[in-house]
Design a protein around this motif. Structure first.
Motif, PDB file in Angstrom:
ATOM      1  N   ARG A  40       0.858  -1.184   0.000  1.00  0.00           N
ATOM      2  CA  ARG A  40       0.000   0.000   0.000  1.00  0.00           C
ATOM      3  C   ARG A  40       0.889   1.226   0.000  1.00  0.00           C
ATOM      4  N   TYR A  42       0.504   4.329  -0.432  1.00  0.00           N
ATOM      5  CA  TYR A  42       0.195   5.575   0.256  1.00  0.00           C
ATOM      6  C   TYR A  42       0.415   5.451   1.753  1.00  0.00           C
ATOM      7  N   VAL A  43       0.304   4.240   2.246  1.00  0.00           N
ATOM      8  CA  VAL A  43       0.558   4.044   3.666  1.00  0.00           C
ATOM      9  C   VAL A  43       2.050   4.055   3.925  1.00  0.00           C
ATOM     10  N   ALA A  45       4.115   5.559   2.431  1.00  0.00           N
ATOM     11  CA  ALA A  45       4.602   6.921   2.281  1.00  0.00           C
ATOM     12  C   ALA A  45       4.624   7.666   3.598  1.00  0.00           C
ATOM     13  N   THR A  46       3.824   7.247   4.561  1.00  0.00           N
ATOM     14  CA  THR A  46       3.803   7.972   5.826  1.00  0.00           C
ATOM     15  C   THR A  46       5.042   7.687   6.649  1.00  0.00           C
TER      16      THR A  46
END
Lengths: 237, 203
Positions: A40, A42-43, A45-46
């Motif tokens: 994932r 976008y996750v 990316a955190t």
């Protein structure tokens, strides 16, 4: 709070793990064993992108492996322990390439902010794309590349502000938020998505200001005084 | 959520998840949204990992964190929003770390990078004596922490190194608040005694 309590709190800055592993994919794999292992982005990316700054203060006391001064801030790890100079062939940020500013904006998932103090960048770079074409890092270059502003998507959570800092590393503020000024020469490495440390380049060993704003981390590097750097940081539009 | 403990989702761009707090995400996970759990994992990995390391999981910290997230997912139906999701998760991390000690009969808790602190090597001319003394003091402090009984050390780690409040420490360690208070007090006294002994020994 007495001295011992204060010392214990201060100790934290010296015991902080240098890097947080990414367990998202493995946790998911275990919970979801039959399903394909899809990452994932976008996750990730955190958490993942972190810049690693290895400060190289000349002639500092060497502490045998132990009490190293590890400072972690806004996706940046500053290691004030003596470290060997970066070895190996310097490689650029992963998949770094030149683009026009407008094009760069379409290739990152965050708004690119330009410091009005420096004006329009001479060159723009994007780096470290994920599978969906979003890039993690955008770099604005000025003055023939000697001044560089990196913005990278995400940060590590900032919990500890109390640090014992060396002479070359000081805490300051940008827009009321904590920032770090690295005044001395340092080598720079970049930790990519897979956690691999890459030596970014030895091109600049100038002073650096690091701060966080709007969920993004910024790094301004170049031949600037601290006041000039703060001035540039405050002019992001 | 305590101040300075961001529960926000950094840098994920303009996704809907960015605005969700932990309880929203928990609600989504319960409704079958696996991606919401990914977001919780990403958000809390750093605190979970730090907690595992400082409570002494050493090189197993990563496994502990992974195991804790898997267990938390499976126990999520039992999570009540009385404590924050983070404290609830850290309690699982603390418990997993203790299990690790039990199964591997590890006496030592604090396998930190500071654990093997050795005397400072004399450096260059610009070395401040103060820096050397400070480093020795830190090494002594870590050495004393390692000598504390595990229960006392846990209290110190939570209250000071992780900077948790009394209530959150109580949740994480699964103790009544009063016990946290008394244990912390006792642990500080022991630590002082150990440090005094160290000073006397050196002097």
């Amino acid at each position: 709070m007495d001295d011992l309590e204060r010392e214990l709190r201060d100790l934290t800055g010296w015991l902080e793990p240098a890097r947080t592993p990414d367990v998202t994919a493995r946790v998911r794999a275990r919970l979801d064993a039959p399903a394909p292992r899809r990452r994932r982005r976008y996750v990730l990316a955190t958490v993942l992108a972190a810049l690693l700054v290895v400060a190289l203060p000349p002639g500092r006391a060497a502490l045998a492996d132990a009490v190293t001064g590890l400072l972690r801030f806004s996706g940046v790890v500053i290691d004030s322990a003596p470290a060997p100079p970066p070895t190996g062939t310097p490689s650029p940020l992963p998949a770094q390439r030149h683009v026009a500013l407008a094009q760069a904006q379409r290739q990152v998932r965050f708004p690119i902010r330009v410091p009005s103090r420096l004006g329009a960048p001479e060159r723009v770079l994007v780096a470290d794309p994920d599978g969906a074409g979003g890039h993690r890092v955008v770099s604005l270059l000025y003055r023939g590349g000697t001044v560089r502003l990196d913005a990278f998507d995400g940060s590590l959570d900032i919990v500890f502000h109390k640090r014992s800092l060396g002479a070359d590393v000081t805490l300051t503020q940008v827009g009321g938020e904590f920032a770090i000024w690295v005044g001395g020469p340092h080598a720079l490495a970049y930790v990519d998505r897979s956690g691999t440390e890459r030596v970014a380049t030895a091109r600049l060993s100038a002073a650096t200001l690091i701060w966080e704003q709007g969920g993004l981390s910024y790094r301004l590097e170049g031949d600037l005084t601290r006041e000039q750097a703060l001035d540039v940081a405050a002019s992001l539009r | 959520m305590e101040p300075g403990r961001p529960g926000r989702c950094h840098g994920s761009g303009p996704t809907a998840e960015a605005a969700l707090d932990d309880d929203d995400l928990v609600t989504r996970v319960r409704a079958g949204d696996r991606e919401a759990y990914d977001a919780l994992v990403a958000r809390h990995t750093a605190s979970a990992y730090r907690t595992a390391v400082l409570l002494g999981a050493g090189p197993d910290a990563e496994d502990v964190v992974q195991e804790a997230f898997v267990k938390a997912y499976r126990k999520l139906s039992r999570y009540r929003a009385e404590a924050s999701f983070r404290s609830w998760l850290l309690a699982i991390v603390a418990n997993e770390t203790r299990n690790l000690h039990r199964t591997r009969s590890r006496r030592d808790g604090l396998t930190l990078r500071a654990a093997a602190a050795e005397p400072v090597v004399a450096g260059g001319a610009d070395d401040g004596l103060d820096a050397v003394l400070a480093a020795e003091r830190r090494a002594a402090l870590v050495g004393a922490l390692r000598l504390l009984p595990a229960r006392d050390r846990e209290a110190i780690v939570c209250r000071y190194l992780l900077d948790l409040g009394e209530d959150e420490t109580a949740t994480v360690l699964g103790l009544p608040r009063g016990t946290v208070k008394s244990r912390t007090h006792r642990a500080l006294a022991k630590l002082r005694a150990l440090l005094d002994r160290e000073v006397a020994h050196r002097g």
